[in-house]
Design an enzyme around this catalytic site. Structure first.
Site, PDB file in Angstrom:
ATOM      1  N   THR A   1       0.686  -1.025   0.173  1.00 21.05           N
ATOM      2  CA  THR A   1       0.028   0.048   0.144  1.00 21.05           C
ATOM      3  C   THR A   1       0.772   1.198  -0.122  1.00 21.05           C
ATOM      4  OG1 THR A   1      -1.650  -1.300   1.201  1.00 21.05           O
ATOM      5  CG2 THR A   1      -1.802   1.193   1.273  1.00 21.05           C
TER       6      THR A   1
ATOM      7  N   CYS B   1      -3.474  -1.938   9.232  1.00 22.45           N
ATOM      8  CA  CYS B   1      -3.887  -1.186   7.995  1.00 22.45           C
ATOM      9  C   CYS B   1      -4.776  -0.122   8.058  1.00 22.45           C
ATOM     10  CB  CYS B   1      -4.580  -2.474   7.035  1.00 22.45           C
ATOM     11  SG  CYS B   1      -3.304  -3.633   6.673  1.00 22.45           S
TER      12      CYS B   1
ATOM     13  N   PHE C   1     -19.421  -4.272   8.310  1.00 22.87           N
ATOM     14  CA  PHE C   1     -18.381  -3.012   8.564  1.00 22.87           C
ATOM     15  C   PHE C   1     -19.380  -2.193   9.618  1.00 22.87           C
ATOM     16  CE2 PHE C   1     -14.051  -3.664   8.073  1.00 22.87           C
ATOM     17  CZ  PHE C   1     -14.268  -4.846   7.316  1.00 22.87           C
ATOM     18  N   LEU C   2     -20.558  -2.927   9.816  1.00 24.76           N
ATOM     19  CA  LEU C   2     -21.556  -1.887  10.854  1.00 24.76           C
ATOM     20  C   LEU C   2     -21.606  -2.634  12.263  1.00 24.76           C
ATOM     21  CD1 LEU C   2     -24.390  -1.254   8.414  1.00 24.76           C
ATOM     22  CD2 LEU C   2     -22.849   0.362   9.232  1.00 24.76           C
TER      23      LEU C   2
HETATM   24  C1  UGA Z   1      -8.336  -4.506   6.294  1.00 23.57           C
HETATM   25  C2  UGA Z   1      -9.129  -4.605   4.891  1.00 23.57           C
HETATM   26  O1  UGA Z   1     -10.387  -5.200   5.241  1.00 23.57           O
HETATM   27  C3  UGA Z   1      -8.510  -5.131   3.692  1.00 23.57           C
HETATM   28  O2  UGA Z   1      -9.480  -5.262   2.642  1.00 23.57           O
HETATM   29  C4  UGA Z   1      -7.421  -4.714   3.428  1.00 23.57           C
HETATM   30  O3  UGA Z   1      -6.530  -5.575   2.408  1.00 23.57           O
HETATM   31  C5  UGA Z   1      -6.407  -4.883   4.647  1.00 23.57           C
HETATM   32  O4  UGA Z   1      -6.961  -4.081   5.614  1.00 23.57           O
HETATM   33  C6  UGA Z   1      -5.058  -4.198   4.241  1.00 23.57           C
HETATM   34  O5  UGA Z   1      -5.057  -3.132   3.765  1.00 23.57           O
HETATM   35  O6  UGA Z   1      -4.158  -4.992   4.220  1.00 23.57           O
HETATM   36  P1  UGA Z   1      -7.873  -6.116   7.962  1.00 23.57           P
HETATM   37  O7  UGA Z   1      -6.646  -5.152   8.639  1.00 23.57           O
HETATM   38  O8  UGA Z   1      -7.332  -7.515   8.158  1.00 23.57           O
HETATM   39  O9  UGA Z   1      -8.195  -5.990   6.498  1.00 23.57           O
HETATM   40  O10 UGA Z   1      -8.879  -6.185   9.049  1.00 23.57           O
HETATM   41  P2  UGA Z   1     -10.478  -5.825   8.996  1.00 23.57           P
HETATM   42  O11 UGA Z   1     -11.207  -7.218   8.790  1.00 23.57           O
HETATM   43  O12 UGA Z   1     -10.724  -4.802   7.936  1.00 23.57           O
HETATM   44  O13 UGA Z   1     -10.876  -4.985  10.278  1.00 23.57           O
HETATM   45  C7  UGA Z   1     -10.209  -3.698  10.454  1.00 23.57           C
HETATM   46  C8  UGA Z   1     -10.674  -3.407  11.978  1.00 23.57           C
HETATM   47  O14 UGA Z   1     -11.849  -3.032  12.065  1.00 23.57           O
HETATM   48  C9  UGA Z   1     -10.539  -4.640  13.158  1.00 23.57           C
HETATM   49  O15 UGA Z   1     -10.135  -3.962  14.380  1.00 23.57           O
HETATM   50  C10 UGA Z   1     -12.166  -4.841  13.195  1.00 23.57           C
HETATM   51  O16 UGA Z   1     -12.164  -5.333  14.645  1.00 23.57           O
HETATM   52  C11 UGA Z   1     -12.883  -3.440  12.998  1.00 23.57           C
HETATM   53  N1  UGA Z   1     -14.280  -3.719  12.701  1.00 23.57           N
HETATM   54  C12 UGA Z   1     -14.411  -4.158  11.434  1.00 23.57           C
HETATM   55  C13 UGA Z   1     -15.008  -3.293  13.362  1.00 23.57           C
HETATM   56  O17 UGA Z   1     -14.790  -2.700  14.523  1.00 23.57           O
HETATM   57  N2  UGA Z   1     -16.463  -3.280  13.097  1.00 23.57           N
HETATM   58  C14 UGA Z   1     -16.895  -3.802  11.834  1.00 23.57           C
HETATM   59  O18 UGA Z   1     -18.195  -3.746  11.464  1.00 23.57           O
HETATM   60  C15 UGA Z   1     -15.787  -4.425  11.083  1.00 23.57           C
END
Ligand code: UGA
Length: 431
Positions: free
Chosen positions: A121, A259, A248-249
């Site tokens: 990135t 990330c 993501f809600l």
């Molecule tokens: C994220 C993106 O979702 C990927 O598409 C991207 O490729 C990646 O970053 C990256 O740039 O490498 P990731 O870091 O594995 O992936 O994690 P996510 O599943 O996106 O969650 C991110 C954060 O948001 C976590 O702390 C999770 O607990 C939080 N989250 C997610 C919430 O608090 N609520 C939600 O509804 C969803």
């Protein structure tokens, strides 16, 4: 194709093993000799479902090898994938030193035409700067550059590799685009063709939008607590509208990981550097930082202080399903509670050692979720590990001194804990 993958983190390994499975031959390069040695004998350097099995089968098939020496493999390669990290530097801008070092190493050894795919990135303009770098090294004619950002999630990296929503191909040149497309043969997903700059910016846009969505629902949850509404109902109403989408809600203690915080900050900074004040992003960042503080304040208020009191914590990883605790909101909450004098006994299925460096001395690690509850005045859930839902809550109630649950992920909200004798506090849910 013969491929070289530079960087053996989540993105590098998912791509290396994924392309190997699709029939390519892959040499993986990493500067960390310990990691290379481990991978070479078939051991994963981190927890990621499905990867140990795929690693073993690709090694047995002779389709993937590991080395610390790029020079020994680059000249047999038709394409190289740059998958090194771009961690935030002190001023918040992404540190591109690993990208530059890898590009310079390739330029030093390169003596034949190569398709160079940037997966890391990187800010807008990086591909153009890399092109200049290769030209200065006298290797400009040998390199075809493509910006192909990665969208995979930790915990489901392989699924996301084989079934992505889209493959973004950023390049100015038709032949390069066709080469990238053919490399991805076997992956059924729309190809989105664009300039380098659009591909680079779109990657940040995707993460920043999802992070903003999380901050939005966190603010809604805070408002629910004040109005008597239940955020789960609000989530249902929003999520059933396809224009909004249900993902993501989920409210909680805020987003974390390697990330979202880094990329939202970097995009905000990139906007500023281009003379644009991206106010929505400052708000998303503020809300995210405040969300964990709010949770700690509410817990402290409800318990009447935490000093000298023992709390059981479930979860240290930044989200369920991963052993990664980088920029974990769970770790921040543990630090804050410990800083206020609480005695913490924590359990995480995978992230205990990853979190250890970021945690202050004196945090006790329990061998199981139930053991963490021994003699604690409350249970605090900080990571949404699905397996926490299967723990015996009769056993938990027997071990806890006070049958109080503070659920920072609303993970246990539908398990009827009040009927089992617990006082349950979620985020945006009426107690
Ligand atoms: C994220 C993106 O979702 C990927 O598409 C991207 O490729 C990646 O970053 C990256 O740039 O490498 P990731 O870091 O594995 O992936 O994690 P996510 O599943 O996106 O969650 C991110 C954060 O948001 C976590 O702390 C999770 O607990 C939080 N989250 C997610 C919430 O608090 N609520 C939600 O509804 C969803």
């Amino acid at each position: 194709m013969n491929l070289v993958v530079v960087g053996c983190g989540y993105v590098g390994l998912a791509n290396a093993l994924g392309f190997a499975k699709l029939g390519h031959r892959v040499a993986c390069v990493d500067a960390d000799a310990g990691k290379v040695a481990k991978l070479d004998v078939g051991r994963m350097p981190f927890f990621e479902p499905g990867m140990p099995e795929l690693l073993r089968s690709m090694q047995e098939a002779g389709r993937v090898v590991f080395t610390g020496d790029l020079g020994s493999v680059i000249n047999g390669a038709e394409a190289a994938l740059l998958c090194v990290g771009t961690p935030p530097s002190e001023d918040g801008a992404p540190d591109l030193s690993f990208v530059h070092a890898a590009a310079d190493d390739i330029a030093k050894h390169l003596s034949h035409p190569l398709l160079l795919i940037v997966k890391s990135t990187v800010p807008c303009g990086t591909a153009a700067a890399l092109r200049e770098r290769f030209e200065r090294a006298g290797k400009g004619d040998l390199v075809r550059l493509a910006s192909v950002p990665e969208f995979l999630r930790e915990g489901q990296a392989l699924k996301d590799f084989f079934q992505p929503d889209r493959v973004v191909i950023g390049s100015d040149d038709g032949e390069t685009r066709a080469l990238v497309d053919s490399l991805h043969a076997g992956i059924e997903a729309p190809r989105l063709i664009m300039s380098h700059e659009s591909a680079e910016l779109a990657k940040y846009a995707a993460n920043a939008f999802l992070a903003t969505k999380v901050s939005f629902i966190n603010e809604m949850a805070n408002l629910c607590e004040r109005t008597g509404a239940d955020v789960r109902d609000v989530e249902d109403v929003l999520g059933s509208d396809p224009r909004i989408g249900a993902d993501f809600l989920r409210p909680g203690i805020g987003y974390g990981g390697s990330c979202f915080p880094k990329d939202v900050g970097a995009l905000h900074r990139m906007a500023g550097a281009n003379g644009y004040d991206f106010r929505l992003l400052s708000a998303a960042i503020d809300v995210n930082n405040r969300q964990r503080e709010r949770f700690v304040e509410r817990l402290e208020r409800t318990l009447g202080g935490v000093k000298g009191r023992r709390l059981a914590v479930w979860g240290l990883a930044f989200k369920g399903g991963t052993g990664d605790a980088r920029a974990s909101a769970a770790v921040d909450v543990v630090r804050a509670l410990h800083g206020r004098g609480a005695e913490i006994v924590a359990y995480d299925p995978q992230a205990t050692s990853a979190a250890a460096d970021a945690l202050p001395d004196g945090i006790i690690m329990a061998p199981t979720a139930v053991d963490a509850c021994d003699g604690a005045e409350a249970l605090v859930v900080l990571t949404d590990w699905a397996e926490f839902r299967d723990v015996s809550f009769d056993a938990v109630r027997e071990r806890l001194l006070g049958p109080c649950v503070f659920d920072g992920r609303n993970l246990l909200a539908d398990l009827g804990l009040p009927k089992k004798g617990f006082t349950y506090y979620g985020v945006g849910i009426q107690a």
